[in-house]
Design a protein around this motif. Structure first.
Motif, mmCIF file in Angstrom:
data_model
loop_
_atom_site.group_PDB
_atom_site.id
_atom_site.type_symbol
_atom_site.label_atom_id
_atom_site.label_comp_id
_atom_site.label_asym_id
_atom_site.label_seq_id
_atom_site.Cartn_x
_atom_site.Cartn_y
_atom_site.Cartn_z
ATOM 1 N N ASN A 11 -21.926 21.537 8.297
ATOM 2 C CA ASN A 11 -21.255 22.505 7.429
ATOM 3 C C ASN A 11 -22.288 23.438 6.794
ATOM 4 O O ASN A 11 -23.400 23.010 6.476
ATOM 5 N N ALA A 12 -21.914 24.696 6.625
ATOM 6 C CA ALA A 12 -22.810 25.673 6.014
ATOM 7 C C ALA A 12 -23.075 25.313 4.553
ATOM 8 O O ALA A 12 -22.230 24.717 3.883
ATOM 9 N N ASN A 25 -26.692 29.338 4.554
ATOM 10 C CA ASN A 25 -27.531 28.810 5.628
ATOM 11 C C ASN A 25 -26.715 27.884 6.520
ATOM 12 O O ASN A 25 -25.938 27.061 6.030
ATOM 13 N N PHE A 26 -26.916 28.009 7.828
ATOM 14 C CA PHE A 26 -26.272 27.121 8.786
ATOM 15 C C PHE A 26 -27.100 27.098 10.063
ATOM 16 O O PHE A 26 -27.987 27.924 10.267
ATOM 17 N N SER A 27 -26.827 26.120 10.899
ATOM 18 C CA SER A 27 -27.549 25.963 12.154
ATOM 19 C C SER A 27 -26.552 25.885 13.296
ATOM 20 O O SER A 27 -25.501 25.259 13.159
ATOM 21 N N VAL A 59 -17.931 33.009 3.022
ATOM 22 C CA VAL A 59 -17.751 32.694 4.444
ATOM 23 C C VAL A 59 -18.116 31.231 4.733
ATOM 24 O O VAL A 59 -17.669 30.654 5.720
ATOM 25 N N ALA A 60 -18.890 30.609 3.863
ATOM 26 C CA ALA A 60 -19.321 29.226 4.069
ATOM 27 C C ALA A 60 -18.143 28.270 4.199
ATOM 28 O O ALA A 60 -18.227 27.260 4.918
ATOM 29 N N ALA A 61 -17.043 28.550 3.553
ATOM 30 C CA ALA A 61 -15.865 27.684 3.616
ATOM 31 C C ALA A 61 -15.299 27.587 5.034
ATOM 32 O O ALA A 61 -14.634 26.611 5.379
ATOM 33 N N TYR A 62 -15.574 28.591 5.857
ATOM 34 C CA TYR A 62 -15.047 28.621 7.227
ATOM 35 C C TYR A 62 -16.038 28.084 8.261
ATOM 36 O O TYR A 62 -15.679 27.901 9.419
ATOM 37 N N LEU A 63 -17.272 27.869 7.839
ATOM 38 C CA LEU A 63 -18.311 27.414 8.761
ATOM 39 C C LEU A 63 -18.405 25.895 8.720
ATOM 40 O O LEU A 63 -19.208 25.312 8.005
#
Length: 95
Positions: A11-12, A25-27, A59-63
């Motif tokens: 998760n982001a 941040n995400f991978s 946008v983190a909520a969708y990642l």
């Protein structure tokens, strides 16, 4: 600019900097495969890319881990020596 399509590895996470700006941040994992010449054995390759998104932290909520994403951004490489004095590298993308 490069376009990458891959799966989120976790998760982001949103990080807030000292000056109040926020970054998401995400991978992502990029999967590829090929057949070896001669043996015909299929080899699978996974490349991990650390991504940073600065525009909107919501946008983190969708990642969510496992989701497939398409990102456009600037690719970079970060090189360093680990504690065992081995050379390591990280592929990055400014989304």
């Amino acid at each position: 600019m490069q376009q990458l399509i891959g799966r989120l590895t976790q998760n982001a996470k949103v990080c807030e900097l000292k000056d109040g700006r926020k970054v998401t941040n995400f991978s992502i994992a990029l999967n590829d495969s090929y057949k070896q010449k001669g043996s015909g054995e299929v080899k699978k390759i996974v490349t991990y890319v650390d991504c940073a998104y600065w525009i909107n932290e919501k946008v983190a909520a969708y990642l969510i881990k496992g989701s497939i994403v398409e990102v456009n951004g600037r690719i970079g490489v970060r090189a360093y020596l680990n504690l065992q004095n081995e050379a390591k590298g990280v592929l990055t993308c400014l989304v």
